[in-house]
Design a protein around this motif. Structure first.
Motif, mmCIF file in Angstrom:
data_model
loop_
_atom_site.group_PDB
_atom_site.id
_atom_site.type_symbol
_atom_site.label_atom_id
_atom_site.label_comp_id
_atom_site.label_asym_id
_atom_site.label_seq_id
_atom_site.Cartn_x
_atom_site.Cartn_y
_atom_site.Cartn_z
ATOM 1 N N TYR A 39 0.848 -1.183 0.000
ATOM 2 C CA TYR A 39 0.000 0.000 0.000
ATOM 3 C C TYR A 39 0.890 1.241 0.000
ATOM 4 N N HIS A 62 -4.786 -3.017 4.466
ATOM 5 C CA HIS A 62 -5.262 -1.640 4.572
ATOM 6 C C HIS A 62 -6.782 -1.579 4.419
ATOM 7 N N HIS A 119 -12.330 1.668 -0.736
ATOM 8 C CA HIS A 119 -11.968 3.048 -1.074
ATOM 9 C C HIS A 119 -10.736 3.134 -1.975
ATOM 10 N N ASP A 120 -9.858 2.141 -1.883
ATOM 11 C CA ASP A 120 -8.653 2.161 -2.724
ATOM 12 C C ASP A 120 -8.710 1.118 -3.833
ATOM 13 N N ASP A 123 -9.351 5.494 6.830
ATOM 14 C CA ASP A 123 -8.249 5.292 5.892
ATOM 15 C C ASP A 123 -6.907 5.631 6.557
HETATM 16 FE FE FE Z 1 -6.342 4.361 1.608
#
Ligand code: FE
Length: 193
Positions: free
Chosen positions: A28, A38, A62-63, A164
């Motif tokens: 990440y 993550h 989200h990623d 996050d």
């Molecule tokens: Fe993130």
């Protein structure tokens, strides 16, 4: 018991699991956790404060943009903004409604917002996150920050951002991806209804 999940929901969940299976072990962006760790940590933090299922799914995914592109992990060090929030939101909008898509699209803007209103937040950012901030436009101006608070998904975006930022703890125990798959099924169903 009858399985109430439609083929469409099952297909979306299977697709997410496959993405993490094939790409989730990548690093990440300069942090000491993988993409999978993550994502699971962010979803766990969302679940711990009883966030709505759509925000738990948004936190998990989200990623997702990072799992979809082929840019190197150190893109920011090469001066490249991968625009993963836009890439991710475009992928998600074919699968989920705005309760998932909007906070994902806005999670970079939420970082720029928090940097503008909380000096301690900026100080607390990890070095990779500070580097990408510069590529993403730096802290918002006062006018941009005021406008951002009026966005209908403002609060969800800021909450996601905090999950996050916390989700970078090496070796932290989390529920499995399969645990969160239940939320994906539910949210895909609700948002189609
Ligand atoms: Fe993130």
């Amino acid at each position: 018991m009858i399985d109430e999940n439609t083929p469409r929901q099952q297909a979306i969940t299977a697709e997410v699991l496959r993405l993490f299976d094939t790409r989730g072990d990548s690093e990440y962006g300069g942090e000491a956790v993988t993409q999978r760790e993550h994502a699971l940590q962010a979803a766990m933090f969302a679940e711990q404060v009883s966030s709505p299922p759509s925000l738990i799914v948004a936190s998990l995914l989200h990623d997702v943009g990072h799992l979809l592109h082929r840019l190197p992990n150190d893109a920011p060090e090469q001066g490249i903004d991968d625009r993963h929030e836009t890439l991710g939101a475009n992928w998600l909008k074919h699968r989920f409604g705005p309760g998932v898509v909007a906070p994902v699209l806005l999670h970079v803007a939420a970082k720029r917002y928090l940097c503008a209103i909380e000096p301690a937040y900026h100080e607390g950012l990890s070095a990779p996150s500070r580097l990408s901030l510069e590529l993403q436009g730096g802290p918002m101006s006062a006018a941009e920050a005021a406008e951002f608070t009026r966005h209908p998904h403002f609060e969800a975006a800021v909450s996601l951002r905090r999950f996050d930022d916390s989700a970078k703890v090496p070796k932290l125990a989390t529920p499995s991806l399969e645990h969160f798959a239940n939320y994906i099924d539910r949210v895909a169903a609700e948002e189609q209804a």
